[in-house]
Design an enzyme around this catalytic site. Sequence first.
Site, PDB file in Angstrom:
ATOM      1  N   ASP A 195      36.834  29.276  62.111  1.00 40.95           N
ATOM      2  CA  ASP A 195      36.581  30.446  62.437  1.00 40.95           C
ATOM      3  C   ASP A 195      37.242  30.988  63.966  1.00 40.95           C
ATOM      4  O   ASP A 195      36.548  30.227  64.968  1.00 40.95           O
ATOM      5  CB  ASP A 195      34.794  30.540  62.801  1.00 40.95           C
ATOM      6  CG  ASP A 195      34.266  32.060  63.130  1.00 40.95           C
ATOM      7  OD1 ASP A 195      35.004  33.014  63.482  1.00 40.95           O
ATOM      8  OD2 ASP A 195      33.029  31.972  63.143  1.00 40.95           O
TER       9      ASP A 195
ATOM     10  N   THR B 116      37.413  37.749  63.782  1.00 37.50           N
ATOM     11  CA  THR B 116      36.985  39.243  64.259  1.00 37.50           C
ATOM     12  C   THR B 116      38.254  40.083  64.523  1.00 37.50           C
ATOM     13  O   THR B 116      39.303  39.311  64.676  1.00 37.50           O
ATOM     14  CB  THR B 116      36.060  39.459  65.174  1.00 37.50           C
ATOM     15  OG1 THR B 116      36.571  38.736  66.336  1.00 37.50           O
ATOM     16  CG2 THR B 116      34.680  39.039  64.895  1.00 37.50           C
TER      17      THR B 116
ATOM     18  N   LYS C 185      37.971  41.214  69.488  1.00 36.96           N
ATOM     19  CA  LYS C 185      37.768  40.333  70.538  1.00 36.96           C
ATOM     20  C   LYS C 185      39.180  40.335  71.162  1.00 36.96           C
ATOM     21  O   LYS C 185      40.015  41.314  71.512  1.00 36.96           O
ATOM     22  CB  LYS C 185      37.330  38.932  70.235  1.00 36.96           C
ATOM     23  CG  LYS C 185      35.690  39.333  69.579  1.00 36.96           C
ATOM     24  CD  LYS C 185      35.184  37.934  69.100  1.00 36.96           C
ATOM     25  CE  LYS C 185      33.901  38.570  68.754  1.00 36.96           C
ATOM     26  NZ  LYS C 185      32.989  37.258  68.245  1.00 36.96           N
TER      27      LYS C 185
ATOM     28  N   TYR D 229      35.650  56.819  49.658  1.00 35.20           N
ATOM     29  CA  TYR D 229      35.225  55.698  48.984  1.00 35.20           C
ATOM     30  C   TYR D 229      36.423  54.978  48.373  1.00 35.20           C
ATOM     31  O   TYR D 229      37.350  55.616  47.600  1.00 35.20           O
ATOM     32  CB  TYR D 229      34.274  56.453  47.788  1.00 35.20           C
ATOM     33  CG  TYR D 229      32.786  55.645  48.349  1.00 35.20           C
ATOM     34  CD1 TYR D 229      32.681  54.262  48.175  1.00 35.20           C
ATOM     35  CD2 TYR D 229      31.870  56.456  48.866  1.00 35.20           C
ATOM     36  CE1 TYR D 229      31.499  53.707  48.731  1.00 35.20           C
ATOM     37  CE2 TYR D 229      30.571  55.890  48.950  1.00 35.20           C
ATOM     38  CZ  TYR D 229      30.369  54.504  49.051  1.00 35.20           C
ATOM     39  OH  TYR D 229      29.211  54.148  49.470  1.00 35.20           O
TER      40      TYR D 229
ATOM     41  N   ARG E 282      36.482  47.189  65.654  1.00 37.14           N
ATOM     42  CA  ARG E 282      35.260  46.012  65.331  1.00 37.14           C
ATOM     43  C   ARG E 282      35.363  45.759  64.224  1.00 37.14           C
ATOM     44  O   ARG E 282      35.189  46.861  63.000  1.00 37.14           O
ATOM     45  CB  ARG E 282      34.011  47.008  65.735  1.00 37.14           C
ATOM     46  CG  ARG E 282      32.891  45.797  65.707  1.00 37.14           C
ATOM     47  CD  ARG E 282      31.557  46.623  66.650  1.00 37.14           C
ATOM     48  NE  ARG E 282      32.004  46.543  68.070  1.00 37.14           N
ATOM     49  CZ  ARG E 282      32.073  45.454  68.684  1.00 37.14           C
ATOM     50  NH1 ARG E 282      31.523  44.202  68.449  1.00 37.14           N
ATOM     51  NH2 ARG E 282      32.384  45.574  70.239  1.00 37.14           N
TER      52      ARG E 282
ATOM     53  N   GLU F  24      36.023  51.599  46.712  1.00 37.36           N
ATOM     54  CA  GLU F  24      35.573  50.280  46.098  1.00 37.36           C
ATOM     55  C   GLU F  24      36.663  49.662  45.515  1.00 37.36           C
ATOM     56  O   GLU F  24      37.414  50.369  44.600  1.00 37.36           O
ATOM     57  CB  GLU F  24      34.225  50.468  45.292  1.00 37.36           C
ATOM     58  CG  GLU F  24      33.160  50.604  46.323  1.00 37.36           C
ATOM     59  CD  GLU F  24      31.601  50.774  45.446  1.00 37.36           C
ATOM     60  OE1 GLU F  24      31.655  51.047  44.255  1.00 37.36           O
ATOM     61  OE2 GLU F  24      30.868  50.780  46.261  1.00 37.36           O
TER      62      GLU F  24
END
Length: 417
Positions: free
Chosen positions: A197, A223, A226, A51, A232, A53
């Site tokens: 984008d 992203t 691609k 974790y 991903r 955060e």
Amino acid sequence: MSYLKNIDPQIYRVIRNEISRQEDNLELIASENFASLAVLEAQGSVLTNKYAEGYPRRRWYGGCEFVDDAEQLAIERAKDLFAAEYVNVQPHSGTQANMAVFFCALKFKETILAMDLSCGGHLTHGHPHNYSGMFYNVVAYGVNKKTQMLDYDEIEKLALKFKPKLILAGASAYSREIDFKRFRAISDKAGAYLFVDMAHIAGLVAAGIHPSPVGFADFVSSTTHKTLRGPRGGFIISKNKFARKLDSLVFPGIQGGPLMHVIAAKAVAFAEAKTKEFKAYQEQVVKNARQFCESLKNKGFDIISGGTDTHLLLVDLSSRNINGKLAQELLQKANITVNKNLIPFDKLSASITSGIRLGTAAVTTRGMKEKEIALIADFIDRAVKNRDNPQELAKIKKEVLDLTGKFPLYPELKNNG
Ligand SMILES: *Cc1c(COP(=O)(O)O)cnc(C)c1O
């Protein structure tokens, strides 16, 4: 995968099946690619247990010193790769990267000007069933009916008429170079933010084959999976002046704990994208897409806009008397994976469509070049001609298997299973 095999044979089977599917099919979905073994190793690591955060050196949890290093490396490498002032590598996906940008730039109900979905825009660019369409007032621009390319004069007219707060450039199914400088000029005239984008073309941009939006746009999202060929995920680039706001919008605004294993894998992908092999790869991706257009045109297919400048092409099937849905199903019988896609001014619905979208990023990763692409175009033509001839389709499938057999997904693994 010996542990998985023993403990969960069902999921083991699923993964085995998927490995075979990826090996044995020609992957022409323009948004897909094959990440390197190094990326897969980072993503499959114990970093998933942590974790974290917050952001490097300012976390809400202890024990973050090593994952901090991973995130810091990812940020620095992305900054270097794209000449960026500020980068956030935490978005779990492109959709979440876009959400953070929208929340940063806009208040609810404000107007955005974005590309029409049927002309190549993405769901997050204003689809009524997506947050972008639910929270904002969406005005869409399309492509010119004749050229099937972006019509900047028309976009400028719309921008001046509707005075959007934000103009969104970038697409999922547009094959031509986008003029970011012109988009900047239009945004300035209209008093709008420019948001690019670059999810599809990020690999081309990293390699310097498509002009970069960085420097022109207020916000850039992408992203990593691609053309960029990483794990991903998503990331955001902007000027430093939005750094604090974007950081706090990603976390705690729209996400909780970052996926540190994915962030480590993003760092690996950014490093890979700096290499000269990656540049040569992206050059071949575009050469292959151009070859695909030529070969398909020679077989009588219509290509939207007549060609491509990128990794993808959109085929208008109308003249071949088959729709996108049927073509997708038909080609799958021959182990050729494509997706149906709306074409500009499509007369058919989004679930049927008049087109298919083809991309060369994945097959080029396997090492295929112009010669193989010409062969694949021939497979597609034969499949369409023989749609009611199961023997011929079986024969094409066998030829596809011969071809994929010559281009293993991970040749490094060939000798040890
Ligand atoms: C793929 C894509 C996205 C979304 O990416 P996800 O990771 O699937 O959420 C956003 N914008 C564009 C233009 C895309 O092509």
